[in-house]
Design a protein around this motif. Structure first.
Motif, PDB file in Angstrom:
ATOM      1  N   HIS A   1       0.888  -1.350   0.085  1.00  0.00           N
ATOM      2  CA  HIS A   1       0.117   0.066   0.192  1.00  0.00           C
ATOM      3  C   HIS A   1       0.779   1.254   0.033  1.00  0.00           C
ATOM      4  O   HIS A   1       0.593   2.072  -0.675  1.00  0.00           O
ATOM      5  CB  HIS A   1      -0.862   0.108   1.155  1.00  0.00           C
TER       6      HIS A   1
ATOM      7  N   TYR B   1      -7.339   0.233  -2.413  1.00  0.00           N
ATOM      8  CA  TYR B   1      -7.273   0.954  -1.347  1.00  0.00           C
ATOM      9  C   TYR B   1      -6.626   2.449  -1.884  1.00  0.00           C
ATOM     10  O   TYR B   1      -7.204   3.535  -1.254  1.00  0.00           O
ATOM     11  CB  TYR B   1      -6.055   0.600  -0.410  1.00  0.00           C
TER      12      TYR B   1
ATOM     13  N   ASN C   1      -5.186  -6.080  -3.642  1.00  0.00           N
ATOM     14  CA  ASN C   1      -6.190  -5.322  -2.882  1.00  0.00           C
ATOM     15  C   ASN C   1      -5.675  -3.731  -2.432  1.00  0.00           C
ATOM     16  O   ASN C   1      -6.542  -2.802  -2.571  1.00  0.00           O
ATOM     17  CB  ASN C   1      -6.330  -5.959  -1.541  1.00  0.00           C
ATOM     18  N   PRO C   2      -4.253  -3.669  -2.278  1.00  0.00           N
ATOM     19  CA  PRO C   2      -3.808  -2.043  -2.210  1.00  0.00           C
ATOM     20  C   PRO C   2      -3.977  -1.061  -3.260  1.00  0.00           C
ATOM     21  O   PRO C   2      -4.348  -0.096  -3.103  1.00  0.00           O
ATOM     22  CB  PRO C   2      -2.244  -2.432  -1.638  1.00  0.00           C
TER      23      PRO C   2
END
Length: 476
Positions: free
Chosen positions: A153, A183, A179-180
């Motif tokens: 991230h 984000y 997934n980041p």
């Protein structure tokens, strides 16, 4: 019963259906009851067999053994024919996929943290761990963080990823790699694997850049994942990214200790990321590290990871930050683990070779390759089953191992077929050749811990050979 040493005899009828079990205890009780010397099994008291079906797991078998106070449970197929036998002694010693392996080195560092009262985040062990990881990987600077996902991230933010941006990412990976991207409010584009390493396909990456140029969606960065302990083919991938002026985040979460052309995995990207989760080759229980040769990037990572606090006598904040720093205690564990990394890598490679030799006679088994010029840590020992019904055969192997309290898993489900990422653009290795989907279809990860004993490896190999032979016979 004597020749097999199992302590149990399975009596079947002419159709192979299990009719009863006989244990040495049954025979002793018959003798105490003055059974005639020439008595047959038919003369013994008739008891319906206690057994489980093929889809039962180790928990169901254990429950049945405890309920009936027995130490063996046969496994039968849908027709009632015995196909396996579960022992209570196996269920008492579960074998995990990749358990932590702690030694004596960590204790001294953790005790020092307690003696000095450096328990909270930051402290001398955090500083020491950062220096040692940077030195080990040959990268200039490192920031110790709470997880590998946190490091990704921050890495994306450091490379300028903003809402609406496009980010290219390997498709065959754990969801924490991508997934980041969400984000950050960015949009992922997934790049297929190539057969020679199971990592990002240079051919697919080239086509993705051609598409991005046409669509005016050039990526802000490319996330290249080093899968299961092996580096991607950086000599082929990096020039493509450099030609388009796009920075690289190297996700080496699974590959600390691996090398490519003599350089450490994680040292090739503009930013590199490692994970020290409990299942990794060395662990801090939970944690990650971000590395870069750019000192300003790492300094900014540290700031963002401590809630972006400004240098003032009070708590001053001008931008959004995160609680992403590693604690001094966990960093102490990491320093101790780092000292034995070379031994852990060597042992995992030995585990892989043990499996490969043990299954050398099994048809349709292909092992994760290690291409010339690279050294994989074999964080996980991975194979893929080829041929008809590969996924069904793979799943049958997983079930059989689970019945014997041995953990095994399919390889990562590719991101382009995950419901979370439905509709995201995907570029295959070649026209009509989705390599990552094929690897998932028959791919299997075996127990790979560096603390596996010889007896445990022998037990796993025994059940693997049985499962692969059984599934091959079933298909034939």
């Amino acid at each position: 019963m004597d020749s097999e040493g199992e302590g149990i005899l399975l009596a079947v009828d002419t159709q192979g259906v299990l009719r009863r079990t006989v244990t040495d205890g049954d025979l002793r009780r018959a003798m105490l009851a003055s059974a005639a010397p020439g008595a047959t099994l038919a003369d013994l008291p008739s008891n319906p067999p206690i057994c489980v079906r093929d889809d039962a797991d180790a928990t169901a078998a254990r429950r049945l053994m405890e309920q009936h106070r027995i130490s063996h449970v046969p496994v039968v197929d849908a027709q009632g024919r015995p196909i396996d036998l579960i022992h209570s002694r196996e269920l008492a010693g579960r074998i995990w996929l990749s358990p932590p392996h702690l030694g004596e080195e960590e204790t001294a560092f953790v005790e020092d943290a307690f003696r000095s009262n450096w328990i909270a985040p930051l402290g001398p062990h955090v500083d020491g761990f950062e220096r040692e990881v940077a030195a080990f990987t040959g990268v200039g600077h490192a920031a110790a963080l709470s997880s590998g996902t946190a490091a990704i991230h921050l890495g994306l933010l450091l490379l300028g990823v903003q809402p609406g941006d496009t980010v290219f990412c390997s498709s065959l990976t754990f969801v924490g790699s991508c997934n980041p991207i969400l984000y950050c409010g960015a949009k992922p584009v997934f790049i297929d694997s190539e057969p020679g390493s199971w990592n990002m396909s240079p051919a697919a990456l080239e086509r993705a850049f051609e598409w991005a140029r046409r669509e005016n969606r050039m990526p802000r960065c490319v996330v290249i994942v080093n899968l299961y302990g092996q580096s991607a083919d950086m000599d082929a991938l990096l020039p493509v990214c450099r030609r388009h002026g796009v920075p690289v985040l190297e996700d080496a979460a699974e590959s600390l200790g691996a090398t490519y052309r003599g350089r450490a995995s994680g040292s090739f990207g503009d930013v590199g990321v490692f994970s020290f989760n409990g299942n990794k080759i060395i662990t801090t229980s939970g944690g990650g590290v971000l590395v870069s040769d750019d000192a300003s990037l790492v300094a900014r990572a540290r700031k963002l990871a401590t809630q972006a606090r400004e240098p003032a006598g009070h708590y001053e904040h001008r931008e959004i930050g995160f609680n992403y720093r590693m604690s001094n205690v966990l960093a102490g564990i990491g320093r101790g683990q780092l000292k034995v990394l070379a031994q852990r890598v060597q042992r995992r490679r030995e585990v892989f070779e043990t499996y490969r030799q043990a299954l050398s006679g099994c048809e349709g088994v292909e092992w994760m390759p290690e291409f010339a010029g690279s050294v994989s840590t074999r964080w996980l020992s991975c194979l893929v089953l080829r041929g008809p019904d590969a996924q069904a055969r793979r799943d049958a192997v997983v079930r059989q191992l689970e019945r014997h309290a041995i953990e095994a898993r399919p390889v990562w489900k590719p991101m382009q077929v995950q419901p979370l990422y439905a509709g995201a653009p995907f570029f295959a290795h070649a026209e009509g050749a989705d390599v990552s989907a094929g690897l998932f279809e028959g791919g299997l990860c075996l127990p790979s811990g560096s603390n596996l004993s010889g007896a445990q490896l022998e037990r796993i190999a025994l059940h693997l050979r049985h499962a692969l032979g059984a599934t091959s016979n079933a298909v034939a």
